[in-house]
Design an enzyme around this catalytic site. Structure first.
Site, short mmCIF file in Angstrom:
data_model
loop_
_atom_site.label_atom_id
_atom_site.label_comp_id
_atom_site.label_asym_id
_atom_site.label_seq_id
_atom_site.Cartn_x
_atom_site.Cartn_y
_atom_site.Cartn_z
N ASP A 139 0.78 -1.24 -0.09
CA ASP A 139 -0.05 0.02 0.15
C ASP A 139 0.81 1.30 -0.02
OD1 ASP A 139 -1.74 2.24 0.50
OD2 ASP A 139 -2.65 1.48 2.57
N PRO A 140 1.15 1.54 -1.03
CA PRO A 140 0.88 1.39 -2.46
C PRO A 140 1.50 0.04 -2.96
CG PRO A 140 2.67 3.12 -2.47
CD PRO A 140 2.36 2.91 -1.01
#
Lengths: 452, 452
Positions: A139-140
């Site tokens: 994340d990301p």
């Protein structure tokens, strides 16, 4: 002999991994495991050579080096040798590496957000014929890939998305959850302490919404996850920019949030309200204070005990469960502060690093859930897409797996010529997310989709 | 003829004033008034030549120029011509001027805080035989001078300070106070909107105290001023560093604060809690919104009116008087936001600049009060030292007087050779504060001291 050796080298591809810290375990393991079949030489560099040796464990295709990112000559030399560079450095340290990659026409993969400076290298990278792949961690990373898979599918059917909410948390596995916060550190503690500073921005039913830090942990929502119960979710700082990234520029509801165990946010809000998460100034002579004295310095003056003052200060935001979380941290005791002239956030972090330590046999847990709403042929439909990954131990954590494996897989796909995109790229296109998600599934990182 | 002209020039001293904005009126007026007797040529430069012409009004000793601080050639040329430079630029723009002053051995005076970069010029300035006089305006400036006068006196008597609290506010004169906030802008509106961001730090009875921004405007105290009644006071960000500056390193209580009319802080806290003073991100398409819609974006969702939601949101922090202040600003109405893609703080400021405008015949008012406690020969004593200055009109404001006159007087003292200090200096020494305060008294800027 020399000629033969050189000849065999032509068929070997060189991977340079920079950084061998906590999040690099699964990455390095994957690369070494695949190195024989794929003909890879894997060079791993870190300021700590011991750490590198520990992670590469004498593998025949591994080369362990001590690496100083600020040593220009060494950095350029190593990047010149490589076919692809994987940078596990903190985001702000990527740029010298990225520039060298452009200069020497070498691919790069990172798990960090695309910075403005990185973006500016796009044209040069394309001209050099290389890919600067970013945001390919958890994340990301996995969030982009897994969200775009569903979003593209809905669009291909002719559906129109009306709401996308996405939540992610790096937590501790329920069976190892033995503290009242339900939290242990599986990644950078500093980021956890400073999380949310600024103003959270999202859109809900066509209306922009802003939540400043001072009430971020009070305006939470509850997320339910099949088999894992309920979680608190607080809004991430920037949900709005994802509309463009995900090709959802007109979507009326877009929210990204962070998951914590129920009750965590209410207790964390005590620190926010006190001011203990401030990292902008130093507490004078902090090493002479106890935690109780520190707390007292943030409370209005009065003759009661610190505990009584704290309860009065929080008013109806304090309850027994919240108080027990605070007390469990020993922050109301005469425990000495260890750091000298440190910021409130650093002092809090130092305590939490001990209290929230992921112990040797503890397993961490990554939880991610996307909730999509869309209309298709006049009907409103909902999809939930959920991921739970548990760590194996303190080394092969769920965090290390979910950050490192997408990086490793995409590096393999780039070296195999299967990812053809060039320039500054993130994993929102099919060419990348399909093979990455498919291989992640085989490694136990698998989303469960469900119409609801 | 040429020789005579040159001859007479030898006896003229050249003053360069950079910046002719709001705070420079009294400064320029003083310099021009004294220019004939003192044999001064006064060059005034600003990006706006009109503004300079307006302020110099064709005075025979004045030279009006358009001045671009980023034009290196012009800046060096003008500084070379000068004997002393007075910079009214924003603090962050002083450094090029200061470096040129060192290079060409010219004195400099500013009303800004000594920055780290400025401090680093100390040795070079001493070697060049010049003074870089800073913090010689109102606050910082008159506060230093007037405090040190009392502190030095107490120390000379053999007394020991146990408490020093100092408050200052730039307000509107009571007779021109025609709005419920009791506030109009007499200086940089941006600084008023962003005031207090960070954490206030002070010491009280030997204990450090920290108040983060999120509750700065709720933890206020009340200051009483003879003849002017009560004021709210909120703590300034940094009171601790003044202990060293004032030679009070062991003082148990040291607090500096900002004065506002009663009720102001409680109402301002509404904006802080909402998040409307945040200057760190832009509101998308802000020009399409009304103020009511903006407010709604910061409130939790619900079906009530914005006003009802705001009242519920503030809970017992809202009362009728606070609500009337908020409503008076038209922030709950369909009034259009004028700024495009602006930050919340900018949008709020744009409204306040209209609502809190100091009108042509309005008088502003500066209020400063020091409260000293000390022990002398076994006795505890208290002194209050108070200053009230009212403006004449919108041009010769109390703010312009109290910022500009100490600058002008100290420039005169430097040119007359009466201030002999060299290097980076602030007005905490007798050589400076005695003559500056003495002349300020003759100009109506007079402290009243009272044992209490």
């Amino acid at each position: 002999m020399v000629i033969f050796a050189s000849y065999s080298y032509i068929f070997m591809q060189n991977i340079l991994v920079i950084g061998a810290g906590r999040s690099a375990s699964s990455l390095i393991n994957y690369l070494l495991t695949h190195s024989v079949k794929e003909n890879w030489n894997v060079t791993v560099g870190d300021v700590s050579l011991d750490l590198v040796k520990q992670k590469t464990a004498g593998h025949s295709n591994a080369r362990a080096i001590q690496f100083d990112i600020n040593n220009d000559a060494q950095r350029e030399e190593e990047i010149k040798r490589a076919d692809i560079v994987i940078s596990m450095l903190p985001a702000f340290m990527h740029m010298n590496v990225a520039k060298d990659c452009v200069k020497y026409k070498k691919h790069l993969a990172t798990a960090s957000y695309v910075s403005k400076e990185m973006k500016e290298l796009d044209a040069d990278a394309k001209a050099a014929g290389i890919i600067l792949m970013n945001e390919i961690g958890l994340d990301p990373g996995i969030d982009h890939a897994s969200a775009m898979k569903v979003i593209d599918h809905i669009h291909e059917q002719g559906g129109e998305l009306t709401s996308f909410q996405s939540f992610c948390g790096g937590l501790v596995a329920p069976e190892c959850n033995d503290n009242p916060w339900g939290y242990k550190f599986s990644w950078n503690p500093r980021n956890v302490v400073l999380a949310g500073q600024g103003t959270a921005q999202f859109i809900e039913n066509g209306e922009y919404k802003y939540i400043p830090y001072n009430r971020l942990f009070t305006q939470i929502c509850t997320i339910e996850m099949d088999g894992y119960g309920k979680f608190d979710a607080y809004a991430n700082r920037d949900s709005l920019s994802y509309r463009k990234i995900y090709n959802l520029e007109k979507i009326p509801t877009m929210l990204r949030g962070t998951l914590r165990m129920p009750g965590y946010c209410k207790a964390w809000n005590v620190f926010v309200k006190l001011g203990l998460t401030d990292d902008s100034y130093k507490i004078e002579a902090s090493e002479t204070l106890t935690y109780k004295q520190l707390l007292e310095a943030f409370l209005p003056q009065g003759k009661q005990s610190v505990k009584e003052k704290l309860i009065a200060f929080m008013g109806n935001e304090m309850d027994a469960e919240t108080l027990s979380k605070i007390e469990w941290l020993e922050i109301l005791t005469d425990r000495k502060i260890r750091l000298k002239d440190a910021t409130p956030a650093q002092i809090l972090q130092d305590l939490l690093e001990e209290k929230w330590l992921l112990k040797e046999n503890d397993k961490d847990m990554i939880v991610m859930q996307h909730e999509f709403e869309y209309s298709l042929k006049g009907q409103t439909k909902k999809i939930k897409s959920s991921l739970v990954v548990k760590g194996e131990d303190q080394t092969y954590t769920a965090m290390a797996k979910t950050v490192g494996l997408p990086l490793a897989i995409s590096a393999k796909l780039i070296l195999q010529g299967k990812i053809k995109a060039r320039g500054v790229v993130i994993p929102t296109t099919k060419e990348i997310y399909e093979p990455v998600l498919a291989e992640l599934e085989t490694l136990g990182v698998k989303f469960v989709e469900k119409g609801i």
